[in-house]
Write an enzyme that holds these catalytic residues in place. Sequence first.
Site, PDB file in Angstrom:
ATOM      1  N   GLU A 127      30.623  49.834 -29.106  1.00 34.82           N
ATOM      2  CA  GLU A 127      29.770  50.059 -27.977  1.00 34.82           C
ATOM      3  C   GLU A 127      30.159  49.636 -26.843  1.00 34.82           C
ATOM      4  O   GLU A 127      30.275  50.141 -25.738  1.00 34.82           O
ATOM      5  CB  GLU A 127      28.301  49.663 -28.684  1.00 34.82           C
ATOM      6  CG  GLU A 127      27.832  50.860 -29.572  1.00 34.82           C
ATOM      7  CD  GLU A 127      28.158  50.841 -31.050  1.00 34.82           C
ATOM      8  OE1 GLU A 127      28.901  49.754 -31.406  1.00 34.82           O
ATOM      9  OE2 GLU A 127      27.882  51.613 -31.798  1.00 34.82           O
ATOM     10  N   HIS A 180      16.662  50.139 -36.794  1.00 35.24           N
ATOM     11  CA  HIS A 180      17.048  51.551 -36.269  1.00 35.24           C
ATOM     12  C   HIS A 180      15.890  52.042 -35.588  1.00 35.24           C
ATOM     13  O   HIS A 180      15.823  53.383 -35.528  1.00 35.24           O
ATOM     14  CB  HIS A 180      17.655  52.222 -37.585  1.00 35.24           C
ATOM     15  CG  HIS A 180      18.929  52.067 -37.731  1.00 35.24           C
ATOM     16  ND1 HIS A 180      19.260  51.029 -38.130  1.00 35.24           N
ATOM     17  CD2 HIS A 180      20.017  52.936 -37.559  1.00 35.24           C
ATOM     18  CE1 HIS A 180      20.953  51.017 -37.969  1.00 35.24           C
ATOM     19  NE2 HIS A 180      21.128  52.303 -37.901  1.00 35.24           N
TER      20      HIS A 180
HETATM   21  C1  LIG Z   1      26.889  49.291 -34.098  1.00 38.01           C
HETATM   22  C2  LIG Z   1      26.556  50.591 -34.781  1.00 38.01           C
HETATM   23  N1  LIG Z   1      27.320  51.645 -34.268  1.00 38.01           N
HETATM   24  C3  LIG Z   1      26.907  53.035 -34.997  1.00 38.01           C
HETATM   25  C4  LIG Z   1      26.467  52.924 -35.993  1.00 38.01           C
HETATM   26  C5  LIG Z   1      25.967  54.161 -36.597  1.00 38.01           C
HETATM   27  N2  LIG Z   1      26.656  54.174 -37.994  1.00 38.01           N
HETATM   28  C6  LIG Z   1      26.285  54.234 -39.181  1.00 38.01           C
HETATM   29  S1  LIG Z   1      27.275  54.062 -40.075  1.00 38.01           S
HETATM   30  C7  LIG Z   1      28.448  54.492 -39.375  1.00 38.01           C
HETATM   31  C8  LIG Z   1      29.976  54.742 -39.763  1.00 38.01           C
HETATM   32  C9  LIG Z   1      30.501  53.437 -40.457  1.00 38.01           C
HETATM   33  O1  LIG Z   1      31.736  53.651 -40.768  1.00 38.01           O
HETATM   34  P1  LIG Z   1      32.585  52.584 -41.981  1.00 38.01           P
HETATM   35  O2  LIG Z   1      32.355  51.374 -41.368  1.00 38.01           O
HETATM   36  O3  LIG Z   1      33.634  53.024 -42.275  1.00 38.01           O
HETATM   37  O4  LIG Z   1      31.418  52.464 -43.334  1.00 38.01           O
HETATM   38  P2  LIG Z   1      30.894  53.774 -44.353  1.00 38.01           P
HETATM   39  O5  LIG Z   1      29.814  54.432 -43.936  1.00 38.01           O
HETATM   40  O6  LIG Z   1      32.355  54.519 -44.484  1.00 38.01           O
HETATM   41  O7  LIG Z   1      30.858  52.687 -45.465  1.00 38.01           O
HETATM   42  C10 LIG Z   1      28.017  54.705 -38.155  1.00 38.01           C
HETATM   43  C11 LIG Z   1      28.850  55.059 -36.918  1.00 38.01           C
HETATM   44  C12 LIG Z   1      25.663  51.607 -36.449  1.00 38.01           C
HETATM   45  N3  LIG Z   1      24.891  51.957 -37.610  1.00 38.01           N
HETATM   46  N4  LIG Z   1      26.004  50.434 -36.050  1.00 38.01           N
END
Ligand SMILES: Cc1ncc(C[n+]2csc(CCOP(=O)(O)OP(=O)(O)O)c2C)c(N)n1
Lengths: 376, 376, 363, 363
Positions: free
Chosen positions: D88, D157
Amino acid sequence: MVEIPDRETCLDLLSRMSLIRRFEEEAGRQYQRAKAGGFLHLAIGEEATIVGTTSAMRDDDYLIGTYRTHGHALARGTSADAVMAEIFGREGGTSGGRGGSMHIFDLERRFMGGYGIVGGNLPLAAGLALASQYRDEDTVTVCMFGDGATNTGNFGETMNMAALWGLPVVFLVENNLYGMGTAIDRHSAVTDLSRKAEGYGIAGERIDGMDVLAVRERVAAHIDIARNEGRPTLVEAFTYRYRGHSAADPEVYREKEEVEEWREKDPLVTFAARCEDEGVLTPEDVEKIKAEADETVKAAVEFADASPEPSLESLYDELYVVSETMGWYAVDERSPEPHRGEYGEDAPALAKELAESGAAHAEDEQEEQSRPGVRS
Amino acid sequence: MVEIPDRETCLDLLSRMSLIRRFEEEAGRQYQRAKAGGFLHLAIGEEATIVGTTSAMRDDDYLIGTYRTHGHALARGTSADAVMAEIFGREGGTSGGRGGSMHIFDLERRFMGGYGIVGGNLPLAAGLALASQYRDEDTVTVCMFGDGATNTGNFGETMNMAALWGLPVVFLVENNLYGMGTAIDRHSAVTDLSRKAEGYGIAGERIDGMDVLAVRERVAAHIDIARNEGRPTLVEAFTYRYRGHSAADPEVYREKEEVEEWREKDPLVTFAARCEDEGVLTPEDVEKIKAEADETVKAAVEFADASPEPSLESLYDELYVVSETMGWYAVDERSPEPHRGEYGEDAPALAKELAESGAAHAEDEQEEQSRPGVRS
Amino acid sequence: MTPQKTAQTEEETEAKVNDDSTESKDGEVPVLRMREALRDAMAEEMRRDEDVFVMGEDVGVFQGAFKVTEGLLDEFGEKRVRDTPISENSIVGTGVGAAMAGLRPIVELMTVNFSLLAFDQIINHAAAIPYMFNGHVRVPMVIRMPGGGGHQLGPTHSHSFEALFLQIPGLLVACPSTPADGKALLKAAIRDENPVIFIEHESLYGIKGEVPEGERVQRFGEAAIRREGTDVTIVGVLKMAHVAEKAAEILEAEHGISAEVIDPRTLRPLDLDTILESVRKTNRAVVVEEGWPHGGVGANLSTLITEQAFDYLDAPIQRVTGADVPMPYSKRLEQAAIPHEENVVEAVLATTEGAFGNRKDRS
Amino acid sequence: MTPQKTAQTEEETEAKVNDDSTESKDGEVPVLRMREALRDAMAEEMRRDEDVFVMGEDVGVFQGAFKVTEGLLDEFGEKRVRDTPISENSIVGTGVGAAMAGLRPIVELMTVNFSLLAFDQIINHAAAIPYMFNGHVRVPMVIRMPGGGGHQLGPTHSHSFEALFLQIPGLLVACPSTPADGKALLKAAIRDENPVIFIEHESLYGIKGEVPEGERVQRFGEAAIRREGTDVTIVGVLKMAHVAEKAAEILEAEHGISAEVIDPRTLRPLDLDTILESVRKTNRAVVVEEGWPHGGVGANLSTLITEQAFDYLDAPIQRVTGADVPMPYSKRLEQAAIPHEENVVEAVLATTEGAFGNRKDRS
Ligand SMILES: Cc1ncc(C[n+]2csc(CCOP(=O)(O)OP(=O)(O)O)c2C)c(N)n1
Ligand SMILES: Cc1ncc(C[n+]2csc(CCOP(=O)(O)OP(=O)(O)O)c2C)c(N)n1
Ligand SMILES: [Mg+2]
Ligand SMILES: [Mg+2]
């Protein structure tokens, strides 16, 4: 060792380094005389890294740096007058006295700013480089920052984005072995900083930041990669600051001997000596360069001194662009009774008192220090 | 291939994986029935990574994870009842319904939380590990996060601090090849994530996250390094989620074929098959385990359903600890007229309307989706 | 400060740190600077409780950017006085994690300006965790940070963020204006089970004040009446508590107006009662803060007071705030952007307009 | 949404994106959902100006976490619709840098909750740079982010950060509540030379409304009077503008009270004049917001109104706010923490106490 270039180039490199050295020394002196406020971070010792880098750049390339960037602006061609006036907080300064020593800026010379937040300039650099790429321009962005900045979250985030998007940017760490008072091995698990972005897909190289020719040659090579291969790289220039972190730093964190050792590699002295040794410059040339730097800096102080303080009426200027199609922006206008000072130099006694008593070094027992200052 | 362990161990590993699988499937179903709100992130496909890891941990080691951690809590021994009730937002939940699916927590089992902010749990893990080190305890912290989290600023910052201070922590990336809808090669310049912390002095290893025995063995080795050498490492478990990112993900970003391919490596199926092949477990054992999981999950739904909604009076509970020597904290108490809803289930019509119309998938034309949900 | 001088100072410090009664003679209350009082609070609490430790950029070898941690490394060693990399979000996050495991970290952010990099850990983690996990775990930590303008540090280094932090449920927010309060509030903060944002003012580090020795722990949520008065209530925060006092003196001397000056000391919880009691007596109020005018401390206080004491107010509450600009570097512009006692006097005169005339001779 | 359905939707979208007049028949004003209106604003501006581009997590292939950028990748390609890593602070910073070089980035932060990670780039960079460099460079960018509660997204959230952003000089802050305003304000924001925080509400993405076609650009700093009335002024922000309207209907129907409902539409600049004019007429005001009570939008507005219209107020201004807690996940608790129309009605009755009786029969 890099081959020595022609006389013109040597004159130019030495002139710029000398100007920075003299400028910084004088800025320090003026700060002691309370002509400048806030923090003052000098780059004395780091001139070869600065000038070697800028001399490898095209005029339309972007440069962006930190709060220790009087020299970077000067090396890009910003007038000493304007930089000194900014440090003095005057209308004639690069930002009309708004930014101060930590926030020098010169759009015309594409010096895109000094920034007070460690690591804050890294994503900005990525953005500048993105603009070049977006517009299919072959301009490159050089982003300079300290060893301490490699520990910030921005470092990893930006390295990854720059590598992922193939942005034309050269990240250049001015590794002066300390982040403020913390030695590199006490702040970074990996001290070979050129390796620090490998995990993000960015290759690095450590270079001798005390040798202006080495810096010039290697940075040129990295700029070339950025410009022609569209790939970011990381350059670690090994350098040293001879002065404290800022003007009021007691330097308890390092030994005098260490400083002395590095002084033997003084980038101005060693380069001048080599130019003389190799017969490219004469001792008179070197003297003349120093004398010119003296002149320029003296004139800059005079200019800054003569430059007026910004007018009180300008306080809200430039905060917003008020466009025709947009509503009004001057929020204060509609905020009732914004009772606040309009006193400037004639600030009431208590404010002055507090400001002075509050400064970290305004310990009244320390008479030898003529001006209050804060450390960081 | 890792040698197969004794029958007890195999029973245990398979039971835990089966429980997670069944639990997640049921949670998804209950979500469709609107028994749960918010986001629901299922770990179906990632069971071997979870159970292999927890089975290598001591009871007094700390585990900390993300918003996809129903399974992690279950694997640590948290009751399915409490996890399901948390997902239902009920008093009997791990956090009394305060945290929900993304924020499961079980202090007793040292499951130090699921966290909704990507990358937010990394520094917390460093802090837990620091506490172990500070107190000369030989407990280790295992920190699990996704491939997408390796791009956050926290990743670089925390790797460096953990390496610098020699913290006893194992960082474990659950690399399921996607951060939400963004494939790894579109979000990370280096896709061999095990290498991603080398620049911070942290060695890494990629392991097969679909093979519970491989995970168990390798994570044990890394925990050993953390415990006995006081050195953090990075483990990249290569895994896959069979379901969408969250319950309402149309999965436009990947091919069905890819999912099918990975389904062939189903960690439960392959492990059960191997246990049977090598004669450690019988088909009846496997059936029994499944039946038990079914039972447990069924009971969990019943428990959650029966568990009361938190009382409206509890709204401000636990926000602050009000200690004797301290002043009062209930800021609202002194704030006049905090007119707000006290309606709960009986929320007025408009609020309901808006909540429903606003959900990203509450397109009224999409009748086939029985509940509104939001995507991320 | 010269290197020689430093050595000396360190020795002196050592003495102070190791025996905090040295300055007390014949029952006299020792006079300390704010930075010393804060340092003493930390040192005393660290002696009392092994779990208390300090962590932050340059808090150790460098002795703190503003010398607040001076001497602590010498006394407590590297384990308990930890220099960190420049990694604000992770420094705070590491503190949160350590606190969850039962330690009691004091995290120093070098200035409030850099706290912006740690807002996620402060708001989404430190503040949210105890509530989100239903009290099963606590985050007993203190996040200290100095802020404010007045030193020409320019647009990125002069923020006043009291008004940002006071919004956040789950946090406590302290803002001491005297050395005595600095020490007593910091001790309270360290002992508290909740995450505390402890905002110091760079311009107040050098001020001196009497600091009673020993175990004085100042409860949060208790305002201090700095000066009693009958005509108007002036509420001032941090440096502005001093500006308010100074204004009160001018009002008394030059306008015959008797101002009551209140320093809330903590903004969360807020001791609204003490302020209301005063306003019910004076029927007029002025709030002074250094931060920006919109959504500021003053806006919050003005609303709370008006809501609770509307019928007692003879005039709308006046606010004196910093200017609505990023802080300019130029000394003249910076001084123009910061409130001074004259501005407070003006505001008081506006709120008392015509009510008292010049009552200089009245008392 | 099923995969099959998605393909279909994309085609439909394509059509809409490529010809925004398709829905207009016989001079009828097209009805769009908020997310479509916002998407159209971006698409139209991207067509108009090559320098406009969109950047953020999952804005491309995934079509946006809330489908707001649906179809944009198809029309504009990867160069102008850029998926980013989860970074971010650097996403925003990259936008700032690109804007300084003359591009016009629209940065989407997936939700306001993650903006906390970008506060440094937003406040110390985007907002400060134009002023700090004396106008030599501008930061013409939009940072879009949806927030708010109501979906059981829990403590990390569900934030409403309007009140944090409105404090910051250098930023503009928009918070549209209708599709028409969403489109017109977003177009204005994209064309503006200043950095704009554009706050959307997750619960409003699905609402439908008439959206006049073409070049309607809504000036910042112009509030909308959603409903005229004479007895009390209700100001509501984002979703709370709708709650306020609903409350006004109840007040009319059940209490005979005529409420004027104002949606400020932008909080910085703020159209205080329109609000004051209304209050001078009604002599009573209630402010409704979803955020926390301390230092909130309501506190700011209440103070500004009281300061400017003190003598016109017959009663203290009432605020209706979210509860002073991190948002709990439990549906019941969450609903209890969010304002509803009944709460607004109560607040209005409190401020009009006894003044009108039940005037149902009056009109
Ligand atoms: C700081 C932040 N940015 C964006 C989000 C929205 N978001 C939730 S899960 C996600 C993807 C995360 O991917 P990954 O780290 O690969 O974990 P996975 O869901 O695949 O287990 C995003 C962008 C968030 N929760 N926190
Ligand atoms: C984000 C942030 N944290 C802390 C500071 C305070 N600070 C100013 S300079 C500095 C040290 C930076 O060291 P380095 O990056 O090595 O640069 P150098 O000063 O050596 O050139 C620190 C900690 C800051 N300006 N920004
Ligand atoms: Mg350095
Ligand atoms: Mg993933």
